[in-house]
Design a protein around this motif. Structure first.
Motif, PDB file in Angstrom:
ATOM      1  N   ALA A 504       0.829  -1.205   0.000  1.00 40.52           N
ATOM      2  CA  ALA A 504       0.000   0.000   0.000  1.00 40.52           C
ATOM      3  C   ALA A 504       0.866   1.258   0.000  1.00 40.52           C
ATOM      4  O   ALA A 504       2.030   1.240   0.410  1.00 40.52           O
ATOM      5  CB  ALA A 504      -0.923   0.004   1.218  1.00 40.52           C
ATOM      6  N   GLY A 505       0.292   2.358  -0.492  1.00 38.45           N
ATOM      7  CA  GLY A 505       0.981   3.639  -0.469  1.00 38.45           C
ATOM      8  C   GLY A 505       1.387   4.159  -1.820  1.00 38.45           C
ATOM      9  O   GLY A 505       1.979   5.232  -1.923  1.00 38.45           O
ATOM     10  N   GLY A 506       1.042   3.431  -2.882  1.00 41.87           N
ATOM     11  CA  GLY A 506       1.399   3.863  -4.229  1.00 41.87           C
ATOM     12  C   GLY A 506       2.452   2.974  -4.854  1.00 41.87           C
ATOM     13  O   GLY A 506       3.290   2.389  -4.172  1.00 41.87           O
ATOM     14  N   TYR A 507       2.378   2.870  -6.160  1.00 40.64           N
ATOM     15  CA  TYR A 507       3.317   2.042  -6.919  1.00 40.64           C
ATOM     16  C   TYR A 507       4.540   2.889  -7.281  1.00 40.64           C
ATOM     17  O   TYR A 507       4.411   4.083  -7.490  1.00 40.64           O
ATOM     18  CB  TYR A 507       2.634   1.524  -8.180  1.00 40.64           C
ATOM     19  CG  TYR A 507       1.196   1.095  -7.968  1.00 40.64           C
ATOM     20  CD1 TYR A 507       0.874   0.017  -7.142  1.00 40.64           C
ATOM     21  CD2 TYR A 507       0.150   1.783  -8.592  1.00 40.64           C
ATOM     22  CE1 TYR A 507      -0.447  -0.374  -6.959  1.00 40.64           C
ATOM     23  CE2 TYR A 507      -1.173   1.409  -8.400  1.00 40.64           C
ATOM     24  CZ  TYR A 507      -1.463   0.329  -7.585  1.00 40.64           C
ATOM     25  OH  TYR A 507      -2.777  -0.041  -7.387  1.00 40.64           O
ATOM     26  N   PRO A 508       5.732   2.336  -7.361  1.00 41.17           N
ATOM     27  CA  PRO A 508       6.120   0.925  -7.327  1.00 41.17           C
ATOM     28  C   PRO A 508       6.499   0.401  -5.943  1.00 41.17           C
ATOM     29  O   PRO A 508       7.554  -0.244  -5.780  1.00 41.17           O
ATOM     30  CB  PRO A 508       7.303   0.871  -8.281  1.00 41.17           C
ATOM     31  CG  PRO A 508       7.969   2.186  -8.075  1.00 41.17           C
ATOM     32  CD  PRO A 508       6.863   3.171  -7.798  1.00 41.17           C
TER      33      PRO A 508
END
Length: 671
Positions: A504-508
């Motif tokens: 979680a928290g954005g990619y990458p």
């Protein structure tokens, strides 16, 4: 410089030969075979791969006389033997008595006899019968002077890579219990609360059966890992029996190519004395020379410099299993073979010696084709044998150290290509091949290494679509910038942990901090959709909505819903941390690679147009051999000096490499 290997090589000089199946031919042909082998310079053949039914007519009743005669004949003619255990082909009497050893597919349909590798890796019945014939062979031939290499089965997993039978399911449950300890740990790793799939016991867990459904990603990934381990366990069992009777090195033939593999060959390579590979080009590949090189560099990467490896199989012409099998052009046999030798193989072997007239692969090319020896193929086979003898000084040398590494991870390939994904048509090999090609076209040597490789010696590390990664590996990769190296991470990397759970928290995910940029949303492109970049390139298939925290924007979108947003970023830390969030066209990838080459002052082996391949091998004594392979239709001249081992000609300060030809220069020793 890496020390010379302690494992004895099976031949004096580079190995040359292929699979030999004398059981397919009357004895009168055997004498002709060995005469022709001597004419071609063959010094190693693989025998016995599919001979179980002829060696053991019924349980424990052996017929070794014919094999005794074949081995003796080869030995008398100075041809070494790579003796295969025949377990790739269980005899029909075994399959009739025990049909339960046959693999079961994901739809729970049991395979029928007559295919390849018709057995389940978890089958205790098969294991018992297999180890009996292996033990009989090893006891009889374990100290025969002709046997210089043992070859366990054949292309393990190439037909039985996954089995979904009840015996496999029970074995999978035991594997899970050993991996997780208790079922609650597995539930937590897989997130089984989703769809109410929580397990109260490992006895409730089944392999991901069915097709077209939506298996739990963590469970499906673990089944892939289990399947690789189950086959490896069988390999180790056969190897252990051989080693009770013989001190000759033991190998098996891998199927390492550009994409994700059926098993985890980086792990398997730790279990073989001499890693060996089978490689066949694809007819619809417009740049087959890149695939040859990538597969060879990947083999070198999984050996970690421990030993040379061996090209166990490739073809003299068309194979038989593609839709339209392609004949090789003039000189292609030599070029294909020497690409592998240039990149670390100490030999070139083929499937097979004499073309079969019956059986499923009766149209597969061979060293002795159906038309016999008054053929171009035979003339080129003889020429290759002569070339490999001329290259004897190369044996035991190592490919010079590379400064670029591309990291390959089998679990990421398995995870990317199974289950529900944002874009289910993506292939793991796409970015691996794209970035490799950009360095290959600039004659910059690249190591293709597994995710647990030591990265300390590289100036540039490329991480293509490493979907799943554990914290320790992610930290080790990110740390390359701390010592000043350049890191390039592509889309769909670091997105999930080793259990396939999304970070979680954005990619990458695992690489957000080191890259200084992250994506808030994937925006897969439809078949008729494109996005334009400010360098003029056109993006297809994959784009992302990138947020830039601490990085410079290198490429932007010029229109559409992502207008002015970043497609490629570079954080100014160490040698630079790049995030490539889009599926770039080849021209854009090449421009980025050219910039990195210039920034890092990466040496090109030679300066030449794409299609001229250049690789150096070096000996501990300082000898240097420069391989120049011209895949182009025109002559190429490069700056290089030395004596060509293939024809004795001297060259320098420039060397012309004619179209479709190969030169191997012994360069001046370093002072």
């Amino acid at each position: 410089m890496t020390a010379a290997p302690t494992v004895p090589w099976p031949t004096d000089g580079l190995s040359f030969g292929g699979d030999y199946s004398p059981e397919q031919w009357p004895r009168a042909v055997w004498l002709e075979d060995v005469r022709l082998m001597r004419e071609a310079g063959v010094n190693l053949v693989t025998i016995g791969v599919f001979s179980w039914a002829l060696l053991e007519r019924s349980p424990g009743e052996y017929t070794f006389d014919w094999l005794d005669d074949v081995i003796a004949l080869l030995h008398e003619n100075g041809i070494a033997v790579d003796l295969a255990t025949p377990t790739a082909a269980p005899p029909n009497w075994l399959l009739t008595a025990h049909p339960e050893v046959l693999p079961v597919d994901a739809t729970e349909r049991r395979e029928r006899p007559g295919g390849r590798l018709g057995w389940c890796a978890a089958s205790t019945v098969f294991r018992e019968h297999a180890l009996r014939i292996v033990g009989a062979l090893a006891e009889r031939y374990g100290h025969h002077p002709a046997v210089r290499l043992w070859h366990v089965s054949n292309e393990l997993g190439g037909g039985n890579g996954r089995c979904y039978c009840e015996e496999s399911a029970a074995d999978f449950r035991r594997w899970l219990a050993a991996r997780y300890g208790d079922v609650d740990a597995a539930n937590a790793a897989w997130g089984t609360a989703f769809w109410g799939h929580t397990y109260t016991s490992f006895d409730e867990v089944s392999p991901p059966r069915g097709v077209g459904g939506a298996p739990n990603p963590g469970l499906a990934l673990d089944f892939e890992r289990y399947s690789s381990d189950a086959l490896l366990r069988h390999f180790d069992a056969e190897k252990a029996v051989i080693e009770q009777h013989s001190d000759v090195p033991v190998t098996t033939n891998f199927m390492v190519g550009a994409g994700s593999q059926v098993v985890d060959y980086a792990e398997w390579a730790k279990h073989v004395a001499i890693p060996a590979n089978d490689h066949y080009t694809l007819v619809d590949d417009p740049h087959r020379e890149q695939d040859l090189a990538l597969a060879a560099d990947r083999m070198r990467g999984i050996t970690a410099g421990r030993t040379p490896w061996l090209l166990m199989e490739h073809s003299t012409g068309g194979p038989s299993w593609q839709q339209r099998n392609r004949a090789k052009g003039p000189g292609e046999i030599l070029r294909n073979s020497l690409v592998h030798v240039a990149r670390g193989s100490d030999g070139a072997l083929f499937f097979q010696w004499r073309a079969s007239t019956a059986g499923a692969e009766q149209f597969h090319s061979a060293m002795v084709p159906h038309a016999g020896t008054r053929t171009r193929i035979w003339r080129e086979v003889v020429a290759l044998g002569r070339a490999l003898r001329d290259l004897a000084p190369v044996q035991g040398s190592r490919v010079e150290p590379a400064r670029v590494a591309i990291v390959v991870d089998e679990p990421s390939g398995w995870a990317l290509q199974s289950g529900l994904k944002p874009h289910r048509a993506l292939r793991y090999s796409r970015e691996l091949r794209a970035w490799y090609a950009a360095f290959h076209d600039r004659q910059v040597l690249t190591d293709v290494v597994p995710s647990d490789a030591d990265l300390d010696g590289y100036d540039v590390v490329v991480v293509p679509t490493m979907l799943v990664v554990d914290d320790a590996t992610a930290a080790r990769i990110a740390a390359v910038v701390d010592r000043g190296a350049t890191l390039i991470v592509t889309y769909l990397s670091g997105v999930a942990d080793e259990t396939a759970r999304i970070r979680a928290g954005g990619y990458p995910g695992a690489f957000r901090q080191v890259l200084g940029a992250w994506s808030e949303e994937f925006t897969p492109l439809q078949r008729d959709e494109t996005r334009t970049l400010d360098d003029g390139g056109t993006v297809t298939d994959w784009a992302e909505a990138v947020v830039v925290d601490d990085a410079d924007v290198v490429l932007r979108y010029t229109g559409g819903p992502l207008a002015d947003r970043a497609a490629v970023t570079r954080r100014a830390v160490g040698g630079g941390a790049w995030y490539v969030s889009a599926m770039l066209p080849a021209q854009s990838t090449q421009r980025l690679v050219d910039r990195v080459i210039e920034e890092r002052a990466l040496p090109r082996t030679v300066t030449a147009p794409p299609g001229l391949e250049a690789v150096r091998r070096v000996h501990d004594d300082g000898s240097v051999f420069l391989f120049l392979v011209n895949h182009r239709a025109d002559d190429v001249t490069v700056t290089a000096s030395g004596t060509d081992l293939l024809d004795g000609s001297g060259h320098g300060p420039e060397t012309a490499v004619p179209a479709g030809r190969v030169r191997v220069l012994r360069e001046e020793r370093a002072s």
